[in-house]
Motif scaffolding. Structure first.
Motif, PDB file in Angstrom:
ATOM      1  N   GLY A   9     -21.940 -74.472 -61.646  1.00  0.00           N
ATOM      2  CA  GLY A   9     -20.785 -73.978 -62.387  1.00  0.00           C
ATOM      3  C   GLY A   9     -19.523 -74.741 -62.060  1.00  0.00           C
ATOM      4  O   GLY A   9     -18.742 -75.071 -62.955  1.00  0.00           O
ATOM      5  N   ARG A  10     -19.339 -75.048 -60.759  1.00  0.00           N
ATOM      6  CA  ARG A  10     -18.152 -75.812 -60.368  1.00  0.00           C
ATOM      7  C   ARG A  10     -18.178 -77.207 -60.965  1.00  0.00           C
ATOM      8  O   ARG A  10     -17.161 -77.720 -61.436  1.00  0.00           O
ATOM      9  N   TRP A  11     -19.368 -77.846 -60.958  1.00  0.00           N
ATOM     10  CA  TRP A  11     -19.478 -79.172 -61.550  1.00  0.00           C
ATOM     11  C   TRP A  11     -19.200 -79.122 -63.051  1.00  0.00           C
ATOM     12  O   TRP A  11     -18.576 -80.017 -63.626  1.00  0.00           O
ATOM     13  N   GLY A  12     -19.680 -78.056 -63.697  1.00  0.00           N
ATOM     14  CA  GLY A  12     -19.416 -77.897 -65.123  1.00  0.00           C
ATOM     15  C   GLY A  12     -17.933 -77.786 -65.422  1.00  0.00           C
ATOM     16  O   GLY A  12     -17.430 -78.393 -66.372  1.00  0.00           O
ATOM     17  N   VAL A  13     -17.223 -77.026 -64.586  1.00  0.00           N
ATOM     18  CA  VAL A  13     -15.779 -76.876 -64.766  1.00  0.00           C
ATOM     19  C   VAL A  13     -15.074 -78.214 -64.557  1.00  0.00           C
ATOM     20  O   VAL A  13     -14.199 -78.612 -65.341  1.00  0.00           O
ATOM     21  N   HIS A  14     -15.464 -78.935 -63.487  1.00  0.00           N
ATOM     22  CA  HIS A  14     -14.833 -80.224 -63.208  1.00  0.00           C
ATOM     23  C   HIS A  14     -15.073 -81.215 -64.344  1.00  0.00           C
ATOM     24  O   HIS A  14     -14.163 -81.953 -64.745  1.00  0.00           O
ATOM     25  N   LEU A  15     -16.300 -81.256 -64.864  1.00  0.00           N
ATOM     26  CA  LEU A  15     -16.605 -82.182 -65.960  1.00  0.00           C
ATOM     27  C   LEU A  15     -15.833 -81.812 -67.221  1.00  0.00           C
ATOM     28  O   LEU A  15     -15.355 -82.686 -67.944  1.00  0.00           O
ATOM     29  N   ALA A  16     -15.715 -80.506 -67.479  1.00  0.00           N
ATOM     30  CA  ALA A  16     -14.960 -80.070 -68.655  1.00  0.00           C
ATOM     31  C   ALA A  16     -13.489 -80.451 -68.529  1.00  0.00           C
ATOM     32  O   ALA A  16     -12.871 -80.946 -69.483  1.00  0.00           O
ATOM     33  N   VAL A  17     -12.926 -80.236 -67.335  1.00  0.00           N
ATOM     34  CA  VAL A  17     -11.527 -80.606 -67.111  1.00  0.00           C
ATOM     35  C   VAL A  17     -11.343 -82.111 -67.258  1.00  0.00           C
ATOM     36  O   VAL A  17     -10.376 -82.588 -67.883  1.00  0.00           O
ATOM     37  N   LEU A  18     -12.275 -82.903 -66.685  1.00  0.00           N
ATOM     38  CA  LEU A  18     -12.200 -84.356 -66.793  1.00  0.00           C
ATOM     39  C   LEU A  18     -12.265 -84.800 -68.246  1.00  0.00           C
ATOM     40  O   LEU A  18     -11.531 -85.702 -68.672  1.00  0.00           O
ATOM     41  N   PHE A  19     -13.131 -84.156 -69.020  1.00  0.00           N
ATOM     42  CA  PHE A  19     -13.260 -84.510 -70.441  1.00  0.00           C
ATOM     43  C   PHE A  19     -11.948 -84.297 -71.181  1.00  0.00           C
ATOM     44  O   PHE A  19     -11.486 -85.167 -71.934  1.00  0.00           O
ATOM     45  N   PHE A  20     -11.320 -83.144 -70.960  1.00  0.00           N
ATOM     46  CA  PHE A  20     -10.077 -82.856 -71.669  1.00  0.00           C
ATOM     47  C   PHE A  20      -8.928 -83.725 -71.168  1.00  0.00           C
ATOM     48  O   PHE A  20      -8.030 -84.073 -71.946  1.00  0.00           O
ATOM     49  N   VAL A  21      -8.943 -84.079 -69.885  1.00  0.00           N
ATOM     50  CA  VAL A  21      -7.913 -84.979 -69.358  1.00  0.00           C
ATOM     51  C   VAL A  21      -8.017 -86.342 -70.039  1.00  0.00           C
ATOM     52  O   VAL A  21      -7.013 -86.927 -70.485  1.00  0.00           O
ATOM     53  N   VAL A  22      -9.244 -86.864 -70.130  1.00  0.00           N
ATOM     54  CA  VAL A  22      -9.448 -88.162 -70.790  1.00  0.00           C
ATOM     55  C   VAL A  22      -9.090 -88.063 -72.270  1.00  0.00           C
ATOM     56  O   VAL A  22      -8.434 -88.956 -72.835  1.00  0.00           O
ATOM     57  N   LEU A  23      -9.518 -86.976 -72.900  1.00  0.00           N
ATOM     58  CA  LEU A  23      -9.251 -86.784 -74.325  1.00  0.00           C
ATOM     59  C   LEU A  23      -7.756 -86.753 -74.601  1.00  0.00           C
ATOM     60  O   LEU A  23      -7.300 -87.228 -75.649  1.00  0.00           O
ATOM     61  N   TRP A  24      -6.979 -86.240 -73.690  1.00  0.00           N
ATOM     62  CA  TRP A  24      -5.537 -86.139 -73.869  1.00  0.00           C
ATOM     63  C   TRP A  24      -4.807 -87.397 -73.417  1.00  0.00           C
ATOM     64  O   TRP A  24      -3.790 -87.784 -73.992  1.00  0.00           O
ATOM     65  N   THR A  25      -5.353 -88.070 -72.393  1.00  0.00           N
ATOM     66  CA  THR A  25      -4.660 -89.211 -71.807  1.00  0.00           C
ATOM     67  C   THR A  25      -4.854 -90.490 -72.615  1.00  0.00           C
ATOM     68  O   THR A  25      -3.907 -91.283 -72.763  1.00  0.00           O
ATOM     69  N   VAL A  26      -6.055 -90.727 -73.128  1.00  0.00           N
ATOM     70  CA  VAL A  26      -6.340 -91.987 -73.821  1.00  0.00           C
ATOM     71  C   VAL A  26      -5.417 -92.215 -75.018  1.00  0.00           C
ATOM     72  O   VAL A  26      -4.838 -93.300 -75.155  1.00  0.00           O
ATOM     73  N   PRO A  27      -5.227 -91.244 -75.922  1.00  0.00           N
ATOM     74  CA  PRO A  27      -4.283 -91.495 -77.026  1.00  0.00           C
ATOM     75  C   PRO A  27      -2.857 -91.741 -76.547  1.00  0.00           C
ATOM     76  O   PRO A  27      -2.142 -92.574 -77.119  1.00  0.00           O
ATOM     77  N   THR A  28      -2.450 -91.031 -75.485  1.00  0.00           N
ATOM     78  CA  THR A  28      -1.107 -91.236 -74.955  1.00  0.00           C
ATOM     79  C   THR A  28      -0.957 -92.645 -74.399  1.00  0.00           C
ATOM     80  O   THR A  28       0.069 -93.313 -74.612  1.00  0.00           O
ATOM     81  N   LEU A  29      -1.982 -93.126 -73.695  1.00  0.00           N
ATOM     82  CA  LEU A  29      -1.961 -94.493 -73.187  1.00  0.00           C
ATOM     83  C   LEU A  29      -1.915 -95.489 -74.341  1.00  0.00           C
ATOM     84  O   LEU A  29      -1.207 -96.506 -74.271  1.00  0.00           O
ATOM     85  N   GLY A  30      -2.662 -95.205 -75.406  1.00  0.00           N
ATOM     86  CA  GLY A  30      -2.651 -96.086 -76.571  1.00  0.00           C
ATOM     87  C   GLY A  30      -1.280 -96.174 -77.203  1.00  0.00           C
ATOM     88  O   GLY A  30      -0.828 -97.254 -77.603  1.00  0.00           O
ATOM     89  N   ILE A  31      -0.588 -95.033 -77.305  1.00  0.00           N
ATOM     90  CA  ILE A  31       0.766 -95.040 -77.866  1.00  0.00           C
ATOM     91  C   ILE A  31       1.708 -95.843 -76.986  1.00  0.00           C
ATOM     92  O   ILE A  31       2.538 -96.629 -77.486  1.00  0.00           O
ATOM     93  N   LEU A  32       1.591 -95.681 -75.670  1.00  0.00           N
ATOM     94  CA  LEU A  32       2.465 -96.409 -74.740  1.00  0.00           C
ATOM     95  C   LEU A  32       2.251 -97.916 -74.856  1.00  0.00           C
ATOM     96  O   LEU A  32       3.222 -98.684 -74.969  1.00  0.00           O
ATOM     97  N   VAL A  33       1.008 -98.368 -74.841  1.00  0.00           N
ATOM     98  CA  VAL A  33       0.725 -99.807 -74.913  1.00  0.00           C
ATOM     99  C   VAL A  33       1.192-100.371 -76.251  1.00  0.00           C
ATOM    100  O   VAL A  33       1.836-101.433 -76.307  1.00  0.00           O
ATOM    101  N   THR A  34       0.876 -99.681 -77.341  1.00  0.00           N
ATOM    102  CA  THR A  34       1.250-100.172 -78.666  1.00  0.00           C
ATOM    103  C   THR A  34       2.753-100.246 -78.839  1.00  0.00           C
ATOM    104  O   THR A  34       3.265-101.123 -79.552  1.00  0.00           O
ATOM    105  N   SER A  35       3.483 -99.358 -78.184  1.00  0.00           N
ATOM    106  CA  SER A  35       4.936 -99.346 -78.338  1.00  0.00           C
ATOM    107  C   SER A  35       5.588-100.610 -77.782  1.00  0.00           C
ATOM    108  O   SER A  35       6.722-100.923 -78.136  1.00  0.00           O
ATOM    109  N   PHE A  36       4.876-101.360 -76.932  1.00  0.00           N
ATOM    110  CA  PHE A  36       5.416-102.596 -76.366  1.00  0.00           C
ATOM    111  C   PHE A  36       4.880-103.846 -77.069  1.00  0.00           C
ATOM    112  O   PHE A  36       5.195-104.956 -76.652  1.00  0.00           O
TER     113      PHE A  36
END
Length: 382
Positions: A9-36
């Motif tokens: 259960g703990r591993w499931g929670v960690h993987l779910a959190v990691l998935f949403f972190v990546v899902l939220w971070t990747v587009p933000t990183l893309g916007i930052l890089v493209t802005s330059f």
């Protein structure tokens, strides 16, 4: 077995959190890089290739014939297609839009009437003709070039130093902060009353609040504006004021706020409320001294939602506040910078990243309460 299930259960929670972190971070990183990146490279390749060379096909014109020189019986026009301050590697070129890569770099292309064009890998070109070149426009040329990675702050200079950007930023804060606090104050009182106070029509009010959650903003925008203008005309209040947009955002945000806060407050331990009543505390004292401190996680959760909604809003701001220079909010100002036909589209990612800086700061300031506030009302009985 129980321990093994707990670990899974703990591993499931960690993987779910990691998935949403990546899902939220990747587009933000893309916007930052493209802005330059500069406009040509944004079109030619994705942001994930920003550190590698990119190949793109472009069109241009050679200089006009005034600069031609005569040498060995031929008239020559020489130069570099990249222009001053630019560089790259030409992979292929052509003289027709239908086949822009007809000739390899360094090859000699026959144009017409004995004229030839040669474009080298470094961008240097030679247009040679047996007769004097005529005309007021240069020869059209197409080329595919590989350009090294290039980053620029020009987009940020365009956005941050444009006239009126500071005023629009202040306008957005003036709209967003009260429009976040006011519905929280009203909804907290209403949520406590609906959760712990018994009075006639309570169930009907709860059903009405839930029903208002599905009413589209666009459906209620015009009736609300007419109502506000009518009341304002009766009391002599100007139509386009901050008060109007505060009330509008409060009205649109209250159903969700009451629903979310009631679910949490109804799940607070009944024993605490009963003990306070035995000690002689009134409903107001219970609300202020017990309910509000215990409800801070859910208050922070709604504050994040409401702040994000109001900060990124453009429609309600244009309708209730206006589009004048002194009233324009940040989203409206950035939209105006694009031009009437969107000609300055390359500043979109820069504008997007600038607008999300404040919401990101708010989210990280309150994020430790976010999940706890959203989940608490769903796991406790009402």
């Amino acid at each position: 077995m129980a321990a093994r299930g707990s670990v899974a259960g703990r591993w499931g929670v960690h993987l779910a959190v990691l998935f949403f972190v990546v899902l939220w971070t990747v587009p933000t990183l893309g916007i930052l890089v493209t802005s330059f990146r500069e406009a040509g490279q944004i079109v030619a390749s994705g942001w994930w290739t920003a550190l590698s060379s990119s190949a793109r096909t472009e069109a241009g014109r050679l200089p006009t014939p005034e600069t031609q020189v005569e040498r060995d019986g031929r008239f020559l026009l020489e130069g570099n297609i990249f222009g001053e301050g630019q560089s790259g590697t030409v992979l292929a070129f052509g003289t027709r839009a239908q086949n822009p890569t007809e000739f390899a770099a360094g090859a000699t292309a026959d144009i017409r009437d004995g004229a030839t064009l040669q474009v080298n890998e470094d961008g240097g070109f030679t247009l040679s003709s047996p007769t004097r070149l005529e005309g007021s426009r240069g020869q059209r040329v197409y080329y595919q070039a590989s350009t090294p990675p290039e980053f620029t702050v020009k987009n940020y200079e365009t956005v941050l130093f444009s006239e009126g950007i500071g005023r629009s930023f202040i306008n957005s804060l003036t709209v967003t902060i009260p429009a976040t606090i006011i519905p929280i104050l009203i909804a907290a009182f209403a949520a406590y009353a609906l959760a712990w106070m018994r009075f006639p029509g309570r169930a009907l009010l709860i059903a009405t609040v839930i029903g208002l959650l599905v009413v589209p903003l666009q459906m209620s925008l015009i009736p609300l504006l007419k109502l506000y203008n009518g009341v304002g005309a009766f009391f002599g209040v100007p139509a386009k004021t901050y008060l109007g947009i505060w009330l509008a955002h409060t009205g649109f945000g209250l159903p969700f706020a009451i629903y979310l806060l009631r679910a949490y407050i109804a799940g607070l331990p009944r024993e605490i409320m009963e003990s306070a009543r035995i000690d002689g505390a009134s409903d107001f004292e219970i609300f202020v001294k017990i309910v509000l401190p215990l409800s801070f996680p859910v208050l922070a959760s709604f504050a994040i939602f409401q702040f994000l909604w109001v900060w990124n809003d453009l429609l309600v701001a244009m309708v209730f506040l206006g589009t004048g220079t002194e009233q324009l909010v940040l989203t409206g100002k950035l939209n105006a910078l694009l031009g009437s036909k969107g000609g300055d589209w390359e500043i979109l990612t820069t504008s997007a990243f600038i607008t999300i800086l404040v919401p990101i700061a708010v989210f990280f300031a309150l994020q430790r309460y976010f999940v706890r506030g959203l989940l608490a009302g769903s796991v406790k009985g009402g």
